[in-house]
Design a protein around this motif. Structure first.
Motif, PDB file in Angstrom:
ATOM      1  N   SER A  51       0.848  -1.181   0.000  1.00 30.93           N
ATOM      2  CA  SER A  51       0.000   0.000   0.000  1.00 30.93           C
ATOM      3  C   SER A  51       0.886   1.234   0.000  1.00 30.93           C
ATOM      4  CB  SER A  51      -0.899   0.018   1.239  1.00 30.93           C
ATOM      5  OG  SER A  51      -1.648   1.214   1.268  1.00 30.93           O
ATOM      6  N   THR A  52       0.664   2.118  -0.961  1.00 29.19           N
ATOM      7  CA  THR A  52       1.446   3.350  -1.006  1.00 29.19           C
ATOM      8  C   THR A  52       0.829   4.437  -0.143  1.00 29.19           C
ATOM      9  OG1 THR A  52       0.263   4.040  -2.993  1.00 29.19           O
ATOM     10  CG2 THR A  52       2.363   2.891  -3.305  1.00 29.19           C
ATOM     11  N   GLY A  53      -0.414   4.236   0.254  1.00 30.67           N
ATOM     12  CA  GLY A  53      -1.092   5.230   1.079  1.00 30.67           C
ATOM     13  C   GLY A  53      -1.182   4.791   2.520  1.00 30.67           C
ATOM     14  N   ARG A  54      -2.219   4.076   2.835  1.00 31.80           N
ATOM     15  CA  ARG A  54      -2.465   3.701   4.222  1.00 31.80           C
ATOM     16  C   ARG A  54      -1.900   2.314   4.520  1.00 31.80           C
ATOM     17  NH1 ARG A  54      -6.751   0.196   5.171  1.00 31.80           N
ATOM     18  NH2 ARG A  54      -7.739  -0.477   3.267  1.00 31.80           N
ATOM     19  N   VAL A  55      -1.658   2.079   5.790  1.00 35.67           N
ATOM     20  CA  VAL A  55      -1.316   0.730   6.247  1.00 35.67           C
ATOM     21  C   VAL A  55      -2.416   0.310   7.214  1.00 35.67           C
ATOM     22  CG1 VAL A  55       1.174   0.954   5.933  1.00 35.67           C
ATOM     23  CG2 VAL A  55       0.170   1.554   8.123  1.00 35.67           C
ATOM     24  N   SER A  56      -2.602  -0.991   7.358  1.00 30.72           N
ATOM     25  CA  SER A  56      -3.623  -1.502   8.264  1.00 30.72           C
ATOM     26  C   SER A  56      -3.246  -1.191   9.699  1.00 30.72           C
ATOM     27  CB  SER A  56      -3.774  -3.013   8.095  1.00 30.72           C
ATOM     28  OG  SER A  56      -4.231  -3.317   6.802  1.00 30.72           O
ATOM     29  N   THR A  57      -4.221  -0.790  10.476  1.00 35.03           N
ATOM     30  CA  THR A  57      -4.000  -0.578  11.901  1.00 35.03           C
ATOM     31  C   THR A  57      -5.152  -1.205  12.676  1.00 35.03           C
ATOM     32  OG1 THR A  57      -5.112   1.567  11.884  1.00 35.03           O
ATOM     33  CG2 THR A  57      -2.719   1.583  11.621  1.00 35.03           C
ATOM     34  N   VAL A  58      -4.825  -1.776  13.787  1.00 34.53           N
ATOM     35  CA  VAL A  58      -5.783  -2.380  14.699  1.00 34.53           C
ATOM     36  C   VAL A  58      -5.306  -2.040  16.107  1.00 34.53           C
ATOM     37  CG1 VAL A  58      -6.399  -4.274  13.141  1.00 34.53           C
ATOM     38  CG2 VAL A  58      -4.513  -4.574  14.729  1.00 34.53           C
ATOM     39  N   ASP A  59      -6.139  -2.268  17.110  1.00 35.16           N
ATOM     40  CA  ASP A  59      -5.683  -2.070  18.481  1.00 35.16           C
ATOM     41  C   ASP A  59      -4.489  -2.974  18.738  1.00 35.16           C
ATOM     42  OD1 ASP A  59      -6.091  -1.021  21.275  1.00 35.16           O
ATOM     43  OD2 ASP A  59      -6.222  -3.183  21.611  1.00 35.16           O
ATOM     44  N   HIS A  60      -4.655  -4.270  18.496  1.00 37.40           N
ATOM     45  CA  HIS A  60      -3.555  -5.230  18.512  1.00 37.40           C
ATOM     46  C   HIS A  60      -4.070  -6.547  17.943  1.00 37.40           C
ATOM     47  CE1 HIS A  60      -5.428  -6.333  22.394  1.00 37.40           C
ATOM     48  NE2 HIS A  60      -4.895  -7.539  22.209  1.00 37.40           N
ATOM     49  N   LEU A  61      -3.139  -7.412  17.604  1.00 39.11           N
ATOM     50  CA  LEU A  61      -3.433  -8.749  17.101  1.00 39.11           C
ATOM     51  C   LEU A  61      -2.885  -9.742  18.114  1.00 39.11           C
ATOM     52  CD1 LEU A  61      -2.157  -7.863  13.572  1.00 39.11           C
ATOM     53  CD2 LEU A  61      -4.543  -8.311  14.100  1.00 39.11           C
ATOM     54  N   GLY A  62      -3.401 -10.945  18.138  1.00 39.46           N
ATOM     55  CA  GLY A  62      -2.913 -11.897  19.114  1.00 39.46           C
ATOM     56  C   GLY A  62      -3.059 -13.329  18.683  1.00 39.46           C
ATOM     57  N   ILE A  63      -2.250 -14.166  19.302  1.00 38.73           N
ATOM     58  CA  ILE A  63      -2.316 -15.606  19.119  1.00 38.73           C
ATOM     59  C   ILE A  63      -2.400 -16.222  20.511  1.00 38.73           C
ATOM     60  CG2 ILE A  63      -1.110 -17.669  18.289  1.00 38.73           C
ATOM     61  CD1 ILE A  63       0.343 -15.771  16.268  1.00 38.73           C
ATOM     62  N   GLU A  64      -3.508 -16.889  20.785  1.00 46.18           N
ATOM     63  CA  GLU A  64      -3.662 -17.567  22.072  1.00 46.18           C
ATOM     64  C   GLU A  64      -3.087 -18.966  21.959  1.00 46.18           C
ATOM     65  OE1 GLU A  64      -7.015 -18.635  25.466  1.00 46.18           O
ATOM     66  OE2 GLU A  64      -7.649 -17.706  23.591  1.00 46.18           O
ATOM     67  N   VAL A  65      -2.211 -19.313  22.900  1.00 45.54           N
ATOM     68  CA  VAL A  65      -1.604 -20.642  22.930  1.00 45.54           C
ATOM     69  C   VAL A  65      -2.115 -21.394  24.158  1.00 45.54           C
ATOM     70  CG1 VAL A  65       0.430 -19.946  21.595  1.00 45.54           C
ATOM     71  CG2 VAL A  65       0.485 -19.775  24.088  1.00 45.54           C
ATOM     72  N   GLU A  66      -1.823 -22.679  24.217  1.00 47.65           N
ATOM     73  CA  GLU A  66      -2.401 -23.551  25.244  1.00 47.65           C
ATOM     74  C   GLU A  66      -1.740 -23.476  26.614  1.00 47.65           C
ATOM     75  OE1 GLU A  66      -5.153 -25.477  24.861  1.00 47.65           O
ATOM     76  OE2 GLU A  66      -5.341 -24.515  22.901  1.00 47.65           O
ATOM     77  N   SER A  67      -0.466 -23.025  26.690  1.00 49.71           N
ATOM     78  CA  SER A  67       0.230 -23.137  27.975  1.00 49.71           C
ATOM     79  C   SER A  67       1.278 -22.043  28.168  1.00 49.71           C
ATOM     80  CB  SER A  67       0.931 -24.498  28.062  1.00 49.71           C
ATOM     81  OG  SER A  67       2.006 -24.542  27.137  1.00 49.71           O
ATOM     82  N   ALA A  68       1.682 -21.878  29.426  1.00 52.18           N
ATOM     83  CA  ALA A  68       2.770 -20.957  29.758  1.00 52.18           C
ATOM     84  C   ALA A  68       4.075 -21.411  29.115  1.00 52.18           C
ATOM     85  CB  ALA A  68       2.927 -20.851  31.271  1.00 52.18           C
ATOM     86  N   ALA A  69       4.253 -22.718  28.959  1.00 47.05           N
ATOM     87  CA  ALA A  69       5.457 -23.233  28.295  1.00 47.05           C
ATOM     88  C   ALA A  69       5.521 -22.761  26.842  1.00 47.05           C
ATOM     89  CB  ALA A  69       5.489 -24.756  28.365  1.00 47.05           C
ATOM     90  N   GLU A  70       4.371 -22.706  26.170  1.00 42.52           N
ATOM     91  CA  GLU A  70       4.359 -22.207  24.793  1.00 42.52           C
ATOM     92  C   GLU A  70       4.672 -20.710  24.749  1.00 42.52           C
ATOM     93  OE1 GLU A  70       1.340 -23.953  21.919  1.00 42.52           O
ATOM     94  OE2 GLU A  70       0.487 -24.515  23.883  1.00 42.52           O
TER      95      GLU A  70
END
Length: 148
Positions: A51-70
């Motif tokens: 995009s030469t004009g705007r870029v996508s913006t969001v509050d934030h993106l996330g990936i939920e994983v199964e454990s603290a180890a991940e």
């Protein structure tokens, strides 16, 4: 079922290199102005469009994983790549107790990798939950600052 996310970006090749570090795979398709990652973990059809004009913006993106180890494995991976922005461990945020790591892409989109340990009562405004809220820094990127 697999979600699809397409982001408008300033520089597709730079974004591809960044997301290759994040996801650990090369895009399935790539041109100078387009790239597509067909991901199985997380299950996501993810594309980048020039995009030469705007870029996508969001509050934030996330990936939920199964454990603290991940989350810890992601922390190591992001530290090794030099793109870890912020770590939160055992925080009460967004009405849940969680572990999180944060990073921002080349266009300033904040991402969190997180796991939820327990749900908490939904009580009061979000700004009073202790959440880590992405906030623009002087360069236009997002950094994580504790909410008031």
């Amino acid at each position: 079922m697999r979600p699809h996310l397409s982001l408008d970006v300033r520089d597709v090749p730079a974004s591809v290199e960044f997301y290759r570090k994040i996801f650990g795979v090369a895009p399935q398709k790539q041109t100078k102005d387009y790239a597509k990652f067909d991901l199985t973990s997380p299950p996501l059809n993810f594309s980048l469009v020039s995009s030469t004009g705007r870029v996508s913006t969001v509050d934030h993106l996330g990936i939920e994983v199964e454990s603290a180890a991940e989350v810890a494995a992601w922390k190591t991976r992001l530290q090794t790549a030099g793109i870890l922005d912020h770590v939160e461990e055992n925080v009460a945020c967004c009405f849940a107790r969680q572990d999180k790591v944060w990073f921002s892409d080349p266009d300033g989109n904040a991402w969190e990798i997180f796991t939820v340990h327990e749900q908490l009562a939904v009580d009061g405004p979000l700004t009073k939950t202790g959440c880590c809220v992405p906030e623009a820094d002087g360069r236009g990127a997002k950094t994580c600052q504790a909410g008031a």
